[in-house]
Design an enzyme around this catalytic site. Sequence first.
Site, short mmCIF file in Angstrom:
data_model
loop_
_atom_site.label_atom_id
_atom_site.label_comp_id
_atom_site.label_asym_id
_atom_site.label_seq_id
_atom_site.Cartn_x
_atom_site.Cartn_y
_atom_site.Cartn_z
N ARG A 61 0.96 -1.14 -0.09
CA ARG A 61 0.12 0.19 -0.15
C ARG A 61 0.98 1.29 -0.12
O ARG A 61 0.60 2.13 -0.51
CB ARG A 61 -0.96 0.00 1.43
CG ARG A 61 -2.22 0.93 1.25
CD ARG A 61 -3.00 0.69 2.34
NE ARG A 61 -4.33 1.73 2.15
CZ ARG A 61 -4.34 2.51 3.27
NH1 ARG A 61 -3.66 2.55 4.26
NH2 ARG A 61 -5.56 3.29 3.27
N ILE A 88 -7.64 6.91 -0.78
CA ILE A 88 -7.19 5.54 -1.02
C ILE A 88 -8.23 4.84 -0.11
O ILE A 88 -8.09 5.24 1.29
CB ILE A 88 -5.87 5.34 -0.85
CG1 ILE A 88 -5.52 3.69 -1.02
CG2 ILE A 88 -5.14 5.57 0.33
CD1 ILE A 88 -3.91 3.35 -1.08
N SER A 89 -8.74 3.63 -0.33
CA SER A 89 -9.84 3.01 0.61
C SER A 89 -8.81 2.40 1.65
O SER A 89 -7.60 1.95 1.73
CB SER A 89 -10.44 2.12 -0.11
OG SER A 89 -11.48 2.43 -1.13
N GLN A 90 -9.55 2.14 2.81
CA GLN A 90 -9.12 1.39 3.96
C GLN A 90 -8.89 0.07 3.59
O GLN A 90 -9.45 -0.76 2.85
CB GLN A 90 -10.19 1.47 5.06
CG GLN A 90 -10.27 0.55 6.15
CD GLN A 90 -11.44 0.62 6.95
OE1 GLN A 90 -12.57 1.15 6.58
NE2 GLN A 90 -11.37 -0.03 8.16
N PRO A 91 -7.73 -0.30 4.00
CA PRO A 91 -7.34 -1.93 3.64
C PRO A 91 -8.35 -2.88 3.90
O PRO A 91 -8.60 -3.93 3.09
CB PRO A 91 -6.02 -2.11 4.52
CG PRO A 91 -5.41 -0.83 4.83
CD PRO A 91 -6.82 0.27 4.99
#
Length: 210
Positions: A32, A58-61
Amino acid sequence: MMSTKKDMIERQLKNRDIEDPAVLKAMEEVDRKLFVPDDMKDKAYQDSPLPIGKSQTISQPYIVAYMAQALDLKEDDKVLEIGTGCGYNAAVLSRLVNKVYSVEIIEWLADLAKENLGKTDHDNIETRHADGYEGWPEKGPFDAIQLTAAPPKIPETLKKQLKIGGKLLAPVGTSSQRLVLIERLEEDKFEEKDLLMVRFVPMTGQAQKE
């Protein structure tokens, strides 16, 4: 204390409901840190979305892993992603399937995704700068379609690009959003299921005119 990639996998994913070995492996393989701005690299493995500029994130993992797991992807699948963003989600999907086609409406993001994806060792992602509302019909039909921006309702143009038996996963709504999983059972028959409440950036372009 700064989170590590190991923390991300163990605490944010395995300790919750992410149990698909292929998804966990993909999340481990795709760094990431390659997809966040320089001033955010120390936060790359945090359990949260992160700003990447101009109100984009950027999206949460966990959400990236959750969505990949919910689609139940196979190695020979062909997937369409609507909303390339910084490229992180496409990179994760590329480890799970045969081919990823990804569409991004915002030109600078499309360029950023190409740059970021160039840092990874994938060879099965194709991107384009266009309005994702129209999908990518000449590359379809798809085994799975995933939206990473929320339309007020799911575009029929995208549902029609699913194979029979294919699944579409999308955040849907404006002020309140739900993650919806749709499966195409027959030519004109779809089954819809709500999974959880989410918060994504709104889908722009034609979707806003619906």
